[in-house]
Design a protein around this motif. Structure first.
Motif, PDB file in Angstrom:
ATOM      1  N   ILE A   1       0.839  -1.190   0.000  1.00  0.00           N
ATOM      2  CA  ILE A   1       0.000   0.000   0.000  1.00  0.00           C
ATOM      3  C   ILE A   1       0.873   1.237   0.000  1.00  0.00           C
ATOM      4  N   LYS A   2       0.424   2.285  -0.662  1.00  0.00           N
ATOM      5  CA  LYS A   2       1.090   3.587  -0.605  1.00  0.00           C
ATOM      6  C   LYS A   2       0.144   4.552   0.076  1.00  0.00           C
ATOM      7  N   LEU A   3       0.605   5.168   1.169  1.00  0.00           N
ATOM      8  CA  LEU A   3      -0.214   6.104   1.925  1.00  0.00           C
ATOM      9  C   LEU A   3       0.154   7.534   1.579  1.00  0.00           C
ATOM     10  N   SER A   4      -0.750   8.445   1.872  1.00  0.00           N
ATOM     11  CA  SER A   4      -0.516   9.855   1.587  1.00  0.00           C
ATOM     12  C   SER A   4      -1.441  10.684   2.459  1.00  0.00           C
ATOM     13  N   GLN A   5      -1.010  11.898   2.776  1.00  0.00           N
ATOM     14  CA  GLN A   5      -1.901  12.813   3.478  1.00  0.00           C
ATOM     15  C   GLN A   5      -3.044  13.260   2.571  1.00  0.00           C
TER      16      GLN A   5
END
Length: 716
Positions: free
Chosen positions: A450-454
């Protein structure tokens, strides 16, 4: 071509263009080696190669190769190889996050070029030599690995060319060795982004051009954009994928030669300007008849015709002598209504008497709605006067900087235009120059990533997935559902829970009458399979037929309704579980203030006169005048500092302060609560009540500061 950026005119009947003949033995493209550049210095790759099953053309542009990539793809590939990870099984997905042109649909194309690239993927000797220069410290064995690299271990699943797609829909799923999948990223994005954007733009123009009061009328659309395209490759791609989006043909000769699409064209203003009189017509005979003499005789029958521009009439006659059955005249070189259209009528009338079928006129300037109606009236009146119904069949073509809004406006005004030549705004996608597809790793060695981001929109949904389109009884798509690959597909007649991937309260139940799986294997390297490449006409048929199945409010040009793309309950739960596993949890220590600083950034202190900003303080302070708020509580005098940067705003609204330009945040401290905005407009909604925050003295009031910077205190 005038303002339309076109190819000098258009005719509805195509100049004969033979379809590309794919032989039964490998052959080179039609002079491809001479016509396409090869800056790497490698041997020119042939345009057709045999695969034992069918023949796979090389990408239209000979520059498409593994070298058409970003440098960091090569550095990552070497790092994978150096760590012994290059053969690890990886899954990448290509998708986009937002529909273009402020619309709510996109048409996917470019798969044809993707397949050709996969089939021909290999580094040449000169490619390897150049990479040695870029990576001088790499081990020699790495270059042997690159020399042997191909896509024989890669499997690609994709939606079909011409499919209507939406944000987060997986367009391409690439499975195979980690290093190869990584090297494919930039090239695949390049081969999909622009074609899909052009195709969508063309489809929107096709929809806009269709008269609402005459849905059965066939409006001809021709792509005229070569001279305004972003280079030769942009011109060729625009021609091919404009046809895929609904256009009928192009002015681009090379595009016709390479792809077999219809090519059309007549003449430009320069041809008309080049004639100075009838004496320039060398041979006026057409099948034994003096066409010049017949036109001159007809001209004398109406006084107003004697006043037309003679050199323009001479040019029309000269062109008609060459193309009597494709005579389409550009009538606005001098005077559209008082010269051009009358000159066309005279020449067309004489051609009809000789047994030919002239095509019509083209307008390239002026008020197109008004001029088209006036030209139609003059042509129809002449057809009635001469009792020539063939003349009434003359069409009116319009160009001149046409785009989607112009087409919509023309339909609202009413017009008599039968065909449009569209150039600049089509091929440059002036309204939005990029689609924004992305290519993300979603699984490695069977482990979902998974790639998370604000930014919530940039969070990547992990793992291998399948996409299903759920239809109602009328065949109208209701929703696209993304599932984990291990889940069973939705069943017709059974209710399915569909969830928004990120918003818990957004969900719905759907009972589909039909279920369509969008992703299918199109390239299977281990088994030597490659799907058939679609022609531009086949893409056009698929896209146009699919658009007819969607609700009108989804595809309308203004304020369209978003189409829903959801995830299954299982994928929703899996996504959020993995999200929590990978999101670090901040820890608060005994030193609360330090913890808050580490999490929120520096916290402003409150003085009796207002907030101060610690390191941003200066020796000079100013007092802002009081200004009443239009909400309860009011705004109060605040002390500000000269060194507050421009557009660093504080809004008095509970929940914290955020100094947007300097990255400072505070959560409910200093009694000023609120939010930040980068805009410089005063927002009355940002003023809050005088309710003190927890732990704050009741005497302290919230402060509202807007548009504060060093030279102008703004409003407080």
């Amino acid at each position: 071509g005038g303002g339309g950026g076109g190819g000098g005119g258009a005719a509805p009947t195509p100049i004969p263009t033979p379809a590309i003949d794919v032989p039964n033995t490998p052959v080179a493209s039609l002079a491809a080696e001479e016509e396409l550049s090869n800056p790497s210095g490698s041997p020119t790759r042939p345009n057709m190669v045999g695969d034992g099953q069918e023949f796979m053309p090389h990408p239209l542009n000979n520059l498409v190769s593994p070298m058409l990539t970003d440098m960091y793809q090569l550095t990552m590939t070497y790092a994978y190889w150096h760590a012994g990870r290059h053969e690890e099984h990886a899954v990448f997905e290509l998708f986009f996050r937002k529909n273009p042109f402020e619309g709510e649909f996109t048409i996917f194309v470019g798969l044809d070029q993707v397949l050709a690239h996969l089939k021909n993927f290999h580094f040449t000797t000169s490619d390897i030599d150049y990479i040695r220069q870029l990576l001088p410290n790499a081990k020699p064995e790495f270059f042997d690995y690159l020399a042997a690299m191909d896509c024989s271990k890669v499997v690609v699943s994709a939606v079909k060319d011409g499919t209507i797609v939406f944000p987060r829909t997986v367009l391409l799923k690439v499975e195979g060795p980690l290093a190869v999948g990584q090297l494919l990223e930039t090239t695949l994005l390049n081969l999909v982004n622009y074609p899909s954007l052009i195709c969508t733009n063309a489809a929107r123009m096709r929809l806009a051009a269709q008269p609402k009061n005459d849905p059965e009328k066939k409006v001809i659309l021709l792509e005229f954009g070569l001279r305004r395209a972003q280079g030769p490759d942009g011109g060729i791609s625009a021609s091919r994928y404009a046809v895929a989006g609904g256009f009928d043909g192009t002015s681009n000769v090379l595009a016709g030669k390479l792809t077999g699409i219809m090519v059309s064209g007549t003449h430009a203003h320069a041809f008309v300007q080049s004639y100075t009189g009838f004496h320039m017509i060398q041979d006026p005979m057409l099948n034994g008849v003096d066409l010049l003499a017949q036109v001159q005789e007809l001209r004398t029958t109406k006084p107003m015709w004697m006043e037309t521009n003679s050199s323009e009439l001479a040019a029309f006659i000269a062109y008609a002598l060459c193309f009597p059955d494709n005579f389409l005249a550009l009538v606005d070189t001098y005077d559209t209504l008082n010269s051009g259209v009358f000159n066309y009528i005279m020449v067309a009338r004489c051609l009809i008497r000789l047994g030919y079928s002239p095509k019509g006129i083209r307008l390239d300037s002026g008020d197109l709605a008004y001029l088209s109606k006036e030209c139609r009236r003059r042509i129809d009146e002449a057809a009635t006067d001469f009792d020539e119904p063939e003349l009434a069949k003359s069409i009116i073509v319009a160009s001149n900087d046409i785009h989607e809004e112009v087409l919509l406006s023309l339909n609202n005004q009413g017009h008599c235009i039968d065909a449009f030549g569209i150039g600049t705004h089509l091929v440059t996608c002036k309204a939005q120059p990029a689609l924004g597809c992305v290519y993300k790793l979603v699984e490695i060695n069977g482990s979902p990533r998974i790639k998370l981001s604000q930014e919530i929109g940039k969070v990547v949904i992990p793992g291998k997935k399948k996409i299903y389109r759920l239809l109602n009884a009328e065949g109208c798509p209701l929703i696209d559902l993304i599932q984990r690959e291990s889940e069973p597909p939705p069943k017709t007649g059974e209710r399915v829970l569909c969830r928004h991937p990120f918003q818990e309260n957004k969900r719905c139940l759907v009972t589909p009458t039909a279920v369509v799986e969008l992703l299918e294997v199109v390239f299977d390297g281990p088994n030597g399979y490659c799907a058939k490449i679609a022609t531009a006409e086949e893409m056009r048929e698929k896209s146009s037929s699919q658009l007819k199945t969607f609700r009108e409010d989804i595809i309308r040009p203004l304020n369209p309704t978003p189409y829903k793309v959801a995830v299954s309950q299982a994928l929703y739960s899996f996504l959020h579980d993995l999200w929590l596993q990978n999101m670090p949890i901040p820890e608060l220590t005994k030193k609360v203030e330090e913890a808050e600083r580490s999490y929120f950034g520096p916290i402003p202190e409150l003085t009796k006169n207002g907030p101060t900003l610690g390191p941003l303080q200066s020796s000079t302070t100013r007092r802002a005048p009081q200004k009443d708020c239009k909400r309860s509580g009011g705004c109060y005098t605040a002390e500000t500092r000269d060194r507050i940067p421009k557009e660093a705003h504080v809004c008095a609204r509970g929940g914290g302060v955020k100094w947007s330009e300097v990255g400072l945040r505070a959560a409910g401290r200093a009694g000023i609560g609120g939010c930040a905005s980068r805009t410089r407009e005063f927002d009355e909604r940002s003023c809050l009540t005088d309710r003190p925050l927890p732990g704050q003295q009741a005497a302290l009031k919230p402060t509202c500061i807007s548009d504060v910077h060093s030279n102008d205190l703004g409003r407080v």
